[in-house]
Design a protein around this motif. Structure first.
Motif, PDB file in Angstrom:
ATOM      1  N   PRO A 279       0.824  -1.205   0.000  1.00  8.26           N
ATOM      2  CA  PRO A 279       0.000   0.000   0.000  1.00  8.26           C
ATOM      3  C   PRO A 279       0.866   1.267   0.000  1.00  8.26           C
ATOM      4  O   PRO A 279       2.021   1.229   0.407  1.00  8.26           O
TER       5      PRO A 279
ATOM      6  N   ILE B 299       2.012   4.438   1.668  1.00 11.05           N
ATOM      7  CA  ILE B 299       1.912   4.991   3.022  1.00 11.05           C
ATOM      8  C   ILE B 299       2.261   6.475   3.058  1.00 11.05           C
ATOM      9  O   ILE B 299       2.081   7.134   4.072  1.00 11.05           O
TER      10      ILE B 299
ATOM     11  N   LYS C 109       5.859  -6.620   5.421  1.00  8.61           N
ATOM     12  CA  LYS C 109       4.472  -6.671   4.956  1.00  8.61           C
ATOM     13  C   LYS C 109       3.534  -7.170   6.050  1.00  8.61           C
ATOM     14  O   LYS C 109       2.397  -6.720   6.161  1.00  8.61           O
TER      15      LYS C 109
ATOM     16  N   VAL D 241       2.995  -4.271   8.492  1.00  2.69           N
ATOM     17  CA  VAL D 241       2.115  -3.244   7.923  1.00  2.69           C
ATOM     18  C   VAL D 241       0.671  -3.738   7.963  1.00  2.69           C
ATOM     19  O   VAL D 241      -0.251  -2.991   8.301  1.00  2.69           O
ATOM     20  N   LYS D 242       0.497  -4.994   7.661  1.00  5.65           N
ATOM     21  CA  LYS D 242      -0.852  -5.537   7.669  1.00  5.65           C
ATOM     22  C   LYS D 242      -1.417  -5.558   9.090  1.00  5.65           C
ATOM     23  O   LYS D 242      -2.557  -5.152   9.327  1.00  5.65           O
ATOM     24  N   ALA D 243      -0.589  -5.985  10.031  1.00  4.23           N
ATOM     25  CA  ALA D 243      -1.056  -6.077  11.425  1.00  4.23           C
ATOM     26  C   ALA D 243      -1.401  -4.694  11.980  1.00  4.23           C
ATOM     27  O   ALA D 243      -2.377  -4.532  12.706  1.00  4.23           O
ATOM     28  N   MET D 244      -0.591  -3.696  11.647  1.00  6.26           N
ATOM     29  CA  MET D 244      -0.836  -2.348  12.189  1.00  6.26           C
ATOM     30  C   MET D 244      -1.848  -1.591  11.348  1.00  6.26           C
ATOM     31  O   MET D 244      -2.261  -0.503  11.739  1.00  6.26           O
ATOM     32  N   THR D 245      -2.208  -2.121  10.203  1.00  7.84           N
ATOM     33  CA  THR D 245      -2.933  -1.466   9.098  1.00  7.84           C
ATOM     34  C   THR D 245      -2.013  -0.412   8.466  1.00  7.84           C
ATOM     35  O   THR D 245      -1.213   0.215   9.162  1.00  7.84           O
ATOM     36  N   PRO D 246      -2.136  -0.219   7.168  1.00  8.08           N
ATOM     37  CA  PRO D 246      -1.265   0.758   6.508  1.00  8.08           C
ATOM     38  C   PRO D 246      -1.354   2.142   7.162  1.00  8.08           C
ATOM     39  O   PRO D 246      -0.335   2.799   7.366  1.00  8.08           O
ATOM     40  N   ALA D 247      -2.549   2.547   7.557  1.00  9.72           N
ATOM     41  CA  ALA D 247      -2.695   3.875   8.176  1.00  9.72           C
ATOM     42  C   ALA D 247      -1.992   3.911   9.535  1.00  9.72           C
ATOM     43  O   ALA D 247      -1.311   4.885   9.870  1.00  9.72           O
ATOM     44  N   GLY D 248      -2.154   2.856  10.300  1.00  9.57           N
ATOM     45  CA  GLY D 248      -1.510   2.791  11.613  1.00  9.57           C
ATOM     46  C   GLY D 248      -0.001   2.774  11.478  1.00  9.57           C
ATOM     47  O   GLY D 248       0.720   3.439  12.236  1.00  9.57           O
TER      48      GLY D 248
END
Ligand code: HEM
Ligand code: SF4
Lengths: 167, 550
Positions: free
Chosen positions: B216, B218, B253, B256-263
């Protein structure tokens, strides 16, 4: 008592003892002589230890410098543990302690500290090291100085090479 | 191309000496196998099924002819006389002796080459578009930025023991993406903002391997001078919070997925706020200094489509086909970009002999200002060839086996070393590539099919990029036997996508027939202008499934 490598050479008279966190329900046992406490323990009991020059703290690789309340510079010694030499979190912890939290006292690498990591540790702000016992401490000096220059800014050299390069 | 100064030379010389000492200590038993592992990996040395394997860095794919000749000599003196171009623009040797590696590194250093961080849990070689600076549709030459990243990442003291490997790729064209940036840990796209200022769009958390993902965005716009501080912030967040308990979940990856891209982006911004104005921030002077190494070669002023070219194309159908397929247009009138394909049927994709390396060096000197570029599709590019010399060049390269006119067709296969070389393989991959190439030996038919990426990996580590092949082939192990799973619809381009699995896997001998059936469906269902991928996207996977499993 392990030997400690510092800038001015190898010291065999270091008295600091690393203290583990007490298990649930037990109280903290302090050793004779100066003690390194887990940062979590120190955080909770800061007032009790205020002003003592025989109390330092140590960070494990998952501990976060951001959680420290209070002034780190009252501490005479901070250690960062490398549970495994391949666990690189300690490098970031060291840089944060030095660059963000302004710690100027002695910063010691402990745990799985091997020769070939010393140079990177030095760059990230360590200035004392307890080498793993089976490693040849006489080779440490060469390993600490294996490169005479580096591209990046870090704790030891504040400017990246591109700001220092003379054409 | 970048040229080392005293600083670069000294740092590299010290690195070679360091690795010599490390190798001596390892051979003397002072370093355990486990302790030596990351040290040798970060100097390019793997230990593989049949022998050690050494991966030599080719920063952003650029090689000078002296470097090619040195590689040739090294393969002859230390190896079996051939080398392999990889899908990350590097070069691999398959049989060096461990004790020779310090000497190989010393020989490489003499021509400003190394094997730094080509392996291991560190920041790897930065890759980019092989048509950088010669294509017309490009915002800016990405290579100076790659070089800045190379220097910043070389022996970075904080990031030598990351949770897992880390790959960065840069693209600077808004119509193409030959660097597959969206399937990298960090993909950097050079862009201009509304005010016309240069900067970067930053993708984080793409990757192939076990859990393939398209990264994604960021950050939509990062100003030009902030490149390195921002990378440092991303890497620091990853170094601190990336998973270290499970090797298969350790890539960025997963974080990033675990935190969400926004997080994740928020965490990076918070870190970056502290360091964005640190001395690591780039300076205009430094960017300009590095750019001076990537100036235009001494182009002559020439016309496009010179009569020599036009008449030669009229005379020779084979030459004309090659021009159509393997030659791309150049920003400079009278010049062309030529891709030498290393995809002759029967030769493992990307393999070259010592003699061929020297031939490529000679071709570079004679036709392309002494430089070549390696592509992630395992081919080699002569970026600056005069159009009036194309015919002569073609006649020279055909007997050298570089003239197979199949660029970007079904037989221009990306293929990992697979079970013939690799200890991790579930199945062989090279023989599959060869069988498919034999099945599709009719060039006119291939041209009619147009661009199709067929990518093969021997296991889910995905070294052959099978997830992003329009047709992907993955070696799997079924009760000790080699089988192949097929996926469709992947892409590594701007419209990056992970392919969808077609269904149950196939035995090796079925594979050419399976690919034929897939291609038949495309031919029957396509509209005039559609590529394979277009048709697939329009009609979906079912028609292919029905045909193949009928
Ligand atoms: C023969 C020895 C090789 C071994 C042992 C090996 C091992 C691996 C492993 C374990 C991974 C997965 C890493 C992960 O997902 O975290 C991987 C990924 C990859 N390898 Fe290899 N590899 C080898 C050769 C090659 C070659 C020859 C190429 C190029 C042709 C290559 C290109 C790649 C690429 C591009 C990826 C990236 C996939 C991604 O982005 O996750 N590898 N390799
Ligand atoms: S994809 Fe698997 S088989 Fe192929 S080279 Fe990579 S690790 Fe080896």
């Amino acid at each position: 008592m392990p030997d400690v490598i510092r800038k001015d050479g190898i010291h065999n008279d270091d008295l600091w003892t690393l203290v583990s966190a007490p298990v649930e329900g037990e109280s903290l046992q302090l050793p004779d002589g100066p003690a390194l406490l887990p940062v979590t323990v120190w955080n909770e009991n800061q007032d009790a230890f205020a002003g003592r020059n025989d109390i330092g703290v140590w960070f494990d690789s998952h501990d976060e410098p951001e959680t420290v309340a209070g002034d780190l510079n009252q501490l005479p010694l901070i250690a960062v543990n490398f549970p495994k030499f391949t666990d690189g979190r300690g490098y970031s912890i060291a840089r944060l302690l030095r660059e963000r939290h302004g710690y100027t006292g002695e910063l010691r690498a402990v745990g799985d500290v091997l020769l070939d990591q010393l140079f990177y540790m030095k760059r990230c702000g360590f200035d004392s090291y307890v080498l793993r016992a089976d490693k040849d401490i006489n080779k440490a000096d060469g390993c600490l100085n294996v490169f005479s220059n580096a591209y990046q800014a870090a704790v030891d050299v504040k400017e990246p090479l591109f700001r220092r390069r003379t054409a | 191309m970048y040229v080392y100064d005293e600083y670069d030379r000294q740092i590299l010389t010290e690195r070679v000496a360091q690795f010599r000492s490390q190798t001596d200590r390892a051979l003397a038993g002072e370093l355990s196998e486990e302790e030596f592992l990351p040290l040798r990996l970060q100097n390019g040395l793997y230990v593989q099924r049949l022998a050690p394997m050494m991966r030599i860095a080719v920063p952003y794919g650029m090689l000078r002819s002296v470097q090619l000749r040195r590689l040739a000599r090294i393969t002859r003196d230390y190896d079996k006389g051939y080398a392999h171009f990889t899908t990350r623009q590097n070069v691999q040797l398959n049989w060096p002796a461990i004790e020779d590696v310090p000497d190989i590194l010393a020989e490489l250093a003499e021509v400003e080459m190394h094997a730094n961080q080509t392996s291991g849990n560190c920041i790897r070689n930065t890759t980019t578009d092989q048509f950088a600076a010669v294509q017309s549709n490009e915002l800016i030459d990405p290579r100076p930025y790659c070089e800045l990243i190379r220097q910043w990442s070389t022996y970075h003291p904080e990031f030598a023991f990351l949770p897992r490997k880390f790959k960065v790729a840069v693209n600077a064209s808004d119509s193409t993406d030959r660097a597959a940036i969206q399937v990298h840990d960090i993909g950097i796209e050079m862009v201009r903002n509304d005010a016309g200022e240069l900067g970067y769009r930053v993708y984080v958390g793409g990757g192939l391997g076990r859990t393939p993902m398209v990264g994604p965005v960021i950050r939509e716009f990062l100003p030009e001078l902030d490149l390195l501080t921002y990378l440092e912030a991303v890497l620091r967040v990853y170094n601190r919070y990336g998973r270290r308990d499970n090797k298969f979940k350790a890539r960025i990856k997963i974080l990033v997925k675990a935190m969400t891209p926004a997080g994740f982006a928020e965490k990076v911004e918070a870190e970056w706020a502290h360091i964005k104005d640190s001395p690591t921030r780039l300076t205009r002077e430094e960017i300009d200094r590095v750019k001076t190494f990537f100036t235009e070669p001494d182009y002559q002023s020439l016309e496009n489509e010179p009569s020599a070219l036009v008449s030669a194309r009229g005379e020779s159908k084979a030459f004309d086909n090659w021009v159509k397929r393997n030659v791309d247009s150049h920003k400079q009138p009278g010049y062309s970009i030529v891709t030498l394909t290393l995809k002759k049927t029967g030769v493992p994709p990307g393999d070259v002999s010592d003699k061929q390396l020297e031939q490529i060096a000679d071709l570079a000197d004679q036709y392309s200002f002494g430089e070549v570029r390696v592509t992630h599709q395992q081919n080699v590019v002569l970026a600056d060839v005069r159009q009036d010399q194309l015919f002569e060049l073609w006649k020279t390269i055909v007997p050298m086996d570089f003239g197979t006119a199949n660029l970007n067709t079904l037989t221009d296969i990306i293929c990992c070393p697979g079970g013939d070389y690799c200890a991790l393989a579930n199945a062989k991959s090279i023989p599959i590539a060869e069988a498919i190439q034999r099945e599709f030996d009719d060039l006119d038919y291939l041209y009619d099919l147009g661009d199709i990426d067929l990518n093969i990996s021997g296991c889910m580590n995905a070294c052959g990029h099978h997830h992003v092949g329009n047709i992907g082939v993955l070696g799997v192990d079924k009760k000790g036997e080699e089988f192949y799973q097929v996926s469709l619809g992947g892409s590594s381009q701007r419209d990056a996508a992970i392919g969808k699995i077609l269904g149950p896997s196939f035995a090796r001998e079925e594979m050419p027939r399976v690919v034929s059936k897939i291609v038949d469906v495309y031919v029957e269902r396509r509209t005039e202008e559609e590529t394979f991928l277009d048709t697939y996207r329009r009609i979906g996977i079912d028609p292919f499934k029905e045909r193949v499993y009928a």
